[in-house]
Design a protein around this motif. Structure first.
Motif, PDB file in Angstrom:
ATOM      1  N   GLU A   1       0.831  -1.195   0.000  1.00 19.04           N
ATOM      2  CA  GLU A   1       0.000   0.000   0.000  1.00 19.04           C
ATOM      3  C   GLU A   1       0.873   1.256   0.000  1.00 19.04           C
TER       4      GLU A   1
ATOM      5  N   LYS B   1       0.768   4.268  -2.647  1.00 18.25           N
ATOM      6  CA  LYS B   1       0.491   5.624  -2.169  1.00 18.25           C
ATOM      7  C   LYS B   1       1.628   6.572  -2.510  1.00 18.25           C
TER       8      LYS B   1
ATOM      9  N   THR C   1      -4.230   5.195  -5.745  1.00 23.56           N
ATOM     10  CA  THR C   1      -5.205   4.653  -4.811  1.00 23.56           C
ATOM     11  C   THR C   1      -5.806   3.404  -5.444  1.00 23.56           C
TER      12      THR C   1
ATOM     13  N   PRO D   1      -7.567  -2.881  -1.598  1.00 19.02           N
ATOM     14  CA  PRO D   1      -6.293  -2.851  -0.875  1.00 19.02           C
ATOM     15  C   PRO D   1      -5.503  -4.146  -1.027  1.00 19.02           C
TER      16      PRO D   1
ATOM     17  N   LYS E   1     -15.203   1.852  -9.871  1.00 21.27           N
ATOM     18  CA  LYS E   1     -14.160   1.292  -9.006  1.00 21.27           C
ATOM     19  C   LYS E   1     -14.148  -0.235  -9.026  1.00 21.27           C
TER      20      LYS E   1
ATOM     21  N   ASP F   1      -8.403  -1.267 -11.420  1.00 23.52           N
ATOM     22  CA  ASP F   1      -7.392  -0.216 -11.517  1.00 23.52           C
ATOM     23  C   ASP F   1      -6.999   0.051 -12.965  1.00 23.52           C
TER      24      ASP F   1
ATOM     25  N   GLY G   1      -7.676  11.034 -11.487  1.00 22.76           N
ATOM     26  CA  GLY G   1      -7.312  10.315 -10.270  1.00 22.76           C
ATOM     27  C   GLY G   1      -6.029   9.520 -10.429  1.00 22.76           C
ATOM     28  N   SER G   2      -6.096   8.237 -10.083  1.00 25.00           N
ATOM     29  CA  SER G   2      -4.913   7.371 -10.152  1.00 25.00           C
ATOM     30  C   SER G   2      -4.605   6.896 -11.568  1.00 25.00           C
TER      31      SER G   2
END
Length: 281
Positions: free
Chosen positions: A40, A44, A49, A53, A113, A116, A245-246
């Motif tokens: 993680e 990060k 994100t 997880p 979501k 990824d 975003g990511s």
């Protein structure tokens, strides 16, 4: 010899040793905790994100051999190995989610979501670039026509009055649709490549149009089939991610890893594993 002093020193030494052992044990536990969260931390630190997880979640639409398909309970393929470069760099395990292809190319899967990144031998197009973040090209491709060896079909001009199979929501389907009036065939879309391929074998459709890597792989195991024509569509594949975003961070990370893999020979190794030859220079 002072026995009392010696005993006191022994007890103090034993106590100090115990404290040191406990400290080492606690440090080891702390190290394990940080290791568990290390993946993680890497994500990060890169401004990423994760939707799940500890996992690098990738959406695709199965099957699309040799790019991604199930071998037993595991999803394997060329695209899988390339995106493993990202997973390994972040210290993560790749987890593949099977989903409708349009959800990947439209960006809906990322907004919800569900993943990824997205893979699927995806041709880079202006429409897709407007909806999602896309990596640098990792492979060149073109469209090809597949038919039975004894069909007498050599090109689209031989399909007048016949059915041509395509895969829905692909550039092959778009190419077939754009040329149907010129050549007088009917386009029959299928939800996945396996159905498309098997419907040529069964005779429901006279031929199929799709990416060269996919159909050349299919005829290796189906000697009654042949690629009878190629169309210079000048396509390039990329991987997909969220528009903001990511997403851009993941795209940037893959682009860097791809450059390294091409310079150190890893890309050639992966390519040869799935296609039997090294990529053209």
């Amino acid at each position: 010899m002072n026995i009392v002093s010696t005993l006191r020193r022994s007890r103090l030494t034993a106590a100090a040793t115990t404290v040191a052992v406990l400290a080492l044990a606690l440090a080891a536990c702390g190290s394990d905790d940080s290791g568990a969260g290390g993946t993680e931390d890497k994500a990060k630190a890169a401004g990423i994100t994760l939707v799940k997880p500890g996992k690098f979640t990738v959406c695709t639409h199965l099957p699309y051999k040799p790019f991604q398909y199930k071998d037993g309970n595991k999803v394997v393929g060329f695209d899988v190995d390339l995106l493993d470069l990202v997973a390994q760099d972040l210290g993560l395990e790749q987890e593949v989610v099977n989903i409708e292809w349009a959800q990947v190319t439209s960006g809906a899967a990322f907004k919800a979501k569900k993943c990824d990144m997205g893979m699927g031998a995806m041709t880079i197009t202006p429409e897709r670039q407007a909806a999602i973040s896309i990596t640098d090209p990792y492979m060149d491709a073109t469209q090809v026509l597949m038919a039975k060896k004894d069909s007498g079909i050599k090109g689209l001009e031989d399909l007048r009055g016949k059915n041509l199979g395509s895969q829905a929501d692909t550039t092959g389907h778009k190419y077939a649709d754009e040329n149907k009036d010129k050549y007088g065939y009917k386009v029959i879309p299928f939800p996945d490549s396996a159905l498309q391929e098997n419907n040529v074998k069964s005779g429901r459709v006279a031929a199929a149009i799709n990416d060269n890597g996919l159909l050349y792989d299919f005829i290796k195991d189906n000697p009654d089939m042949a690629v009878v024509a190629e169309f210079d569509t000048g396509e390039h594949y990329g991987f997909a991610a969220l528009k903001d975003g990511s997403g851009p961070k993941l795209v940037e990370k893959f682009n860097g890893l791809l450059t390294t893999a091409k310079s150190d020979g890893k890309y050639n190794e992966i390519y040869k594993k799935w296609f039997g030859v090294e990529p053209k220079k």
